[in-house]
Design an enzyme around this catalytic site. Structure first.
Site, PDB file in Angstrom:
ATOM      1  N   HIS A 196       0.830  -1.093   0.122  1.00 14.96           N
ATOM      2  CA  HIS A 196      -0.061   0.021  -0.036  1.00 14.96           C
ATOM      3  C   HIS A 196       0.819   1.224   0.042  1.00 14.96           C
ATOM      4  O   HIS A 196       1.983   1.029   0.511  1.00 14.96           O
ATOM      5  CB  HIS A 196      -0.749   0.146   1.163  1.00 14.96           C
ATOM      6  N   CYS A 292      -2.525   2.812   9.210  1.00 10.91           N
ATOM      7  CA  CYS A 292      -3.807   1.799   8.859  1.00 10.91           C
ATOM      8  C   CYS A 292      -4.628   1.738   9.705  1.00 10.91           C
ATOM      9  O   CYS A 292      -5.779   1.236   9.399  1.00 10.91           O
ATOM     10  CB  CYS A 292      -2.964   0.170   8.645  1.00 10.91           C
TER      11      CYS A 292
END
Length: 298
Positions: A196, A292
């Site tokens: 990511h 996150c």
């Protein structure tokens, strides 16, 4: 506004970005159902069954406490049985403060998870957004998108950075750009450890980025340096093993970061930031750290 993916196109991009109001609310999912039960990223290798649940709960409370001390309104919910990764709430959508017929509206693009194990998480978040009065957008089923894991707002500007290569499809950003009339700079990700964009790029303010250059192409690094006047590099060991670039700077001052990132911390402090270390080692077993574990909202 368009999608920009080359140094040349970024250089020609209009730079008069509109202001994006800073979010003051955070959505977090407590670790009641958190565990490592499968492997869908390299950080999970060898970690199945190793989570210390009491330690994870304490680490999560500490992180939530930091957000509260910084003045955020923190929304919390339990997640759902059978979905151990819901604690990584940044991945489930991309929120936005837009306008419709002159009125301010809250909007969100829901994620199309790239892994089967996580697809069932998204409806729980969509229901939450509906209750908060958000306008909901969906992407075509054949396009992957993992929310703010791969899409980062440029500080307080209506400019978006989009990662692709592992979990999100490049074409996704064309749809988002057209829907919200915002420019998007896309960067290709090369290394599975940095699956990511939020694992290798942290936007600290409108001028400053924390980055691990090894996660991007040569042109990607040139793009980053052409837009940010200040680029702080995290060393490979801290970026790869300590997830140092999964840091979060919610106020252009305090950088919340995994504890032990000593070289990165020194560079952040030299640049004028206040380092706020926190231990997220149990959650790193699942492939995520500070950034996150929250979704900022309006």
């Amino acid at each position: 506004m368009g999608v920009f993916s080359t140094v040349r196109s970024v250089a020609q991009m209009a730079k008069n970005f509109a202001v994006l109001p800073r979010a003051t609310k955070l959505l977090v999912v407590n670790p009641k159902h958190f565990d490592v039960k499968y492997v869908i990223n390299p950080h999970m290798e060898g970690k199945i069954g190793t989570v210390d649940f009491a330690k994870a709960a304490a680490q999560w409370r500490d992180l939530k406490g930091i957000y509260e001390k910084l003045g955020f309104d923190v929304y919390e919910f339990d997640g759902a049985q059978g979905f151990p990764d819901m604690v990584y709430s940044a991945n489930h959508g991309l929120s936005f403060r837009g306008a419709d017929e002159g009125k301010s509206v809250k909007e969100v693009f829901m994620s199309n998870m790239g892994t089967e194990q996580r697809r069932g998480e998204v409806p729980f978040f969509e229901e939450w957004y509906k209750k908060q009065g958000y306008k909901i957008h969906h992407l075509p089923n054949d396009l992957k998108f993992e929310g703010m894991g791969d899409a980062l707002w440029h500080g307080s500007r209506k400019l978006l950075w989009g990662g692709h290569g592992f979990r999100s499809s490049p074409k996704t950003y064309e749809i988002i750009s057209n829907a919200w009339n915002v420019p998007i700079i896309t960067l290709e990700l090369l290394d599975p450890d940095f699956y990511h964009i939020d694992t290798c790029l942290s936007i600290l303010d409108n001028d400053t980025a924390l980055v691990f250059p090894g996660a991007f192409t040569v042109e990607g690094n040139e793009i980053i340096r052409s837009v940010f006047s200040k680029v702080i590099e995290a060393p490979e060991q801290e970026a790869r093993r300590n997830m140092a670039c999964n840091a979060f700077c919610p106020d252009e001052k305090n950088v919340i970061i995994q504890a032990g990132s000593e070289v990165t911390n020194e560079r952040l402090e030299k640049a004028g930031f206040t380092v706020v270390p926190v231990d997220t080692t149990e959650f790193m077993k699942g492939g995520g750290s500070v950034f996150c574990m929250k979704m900022f909202t309006w």
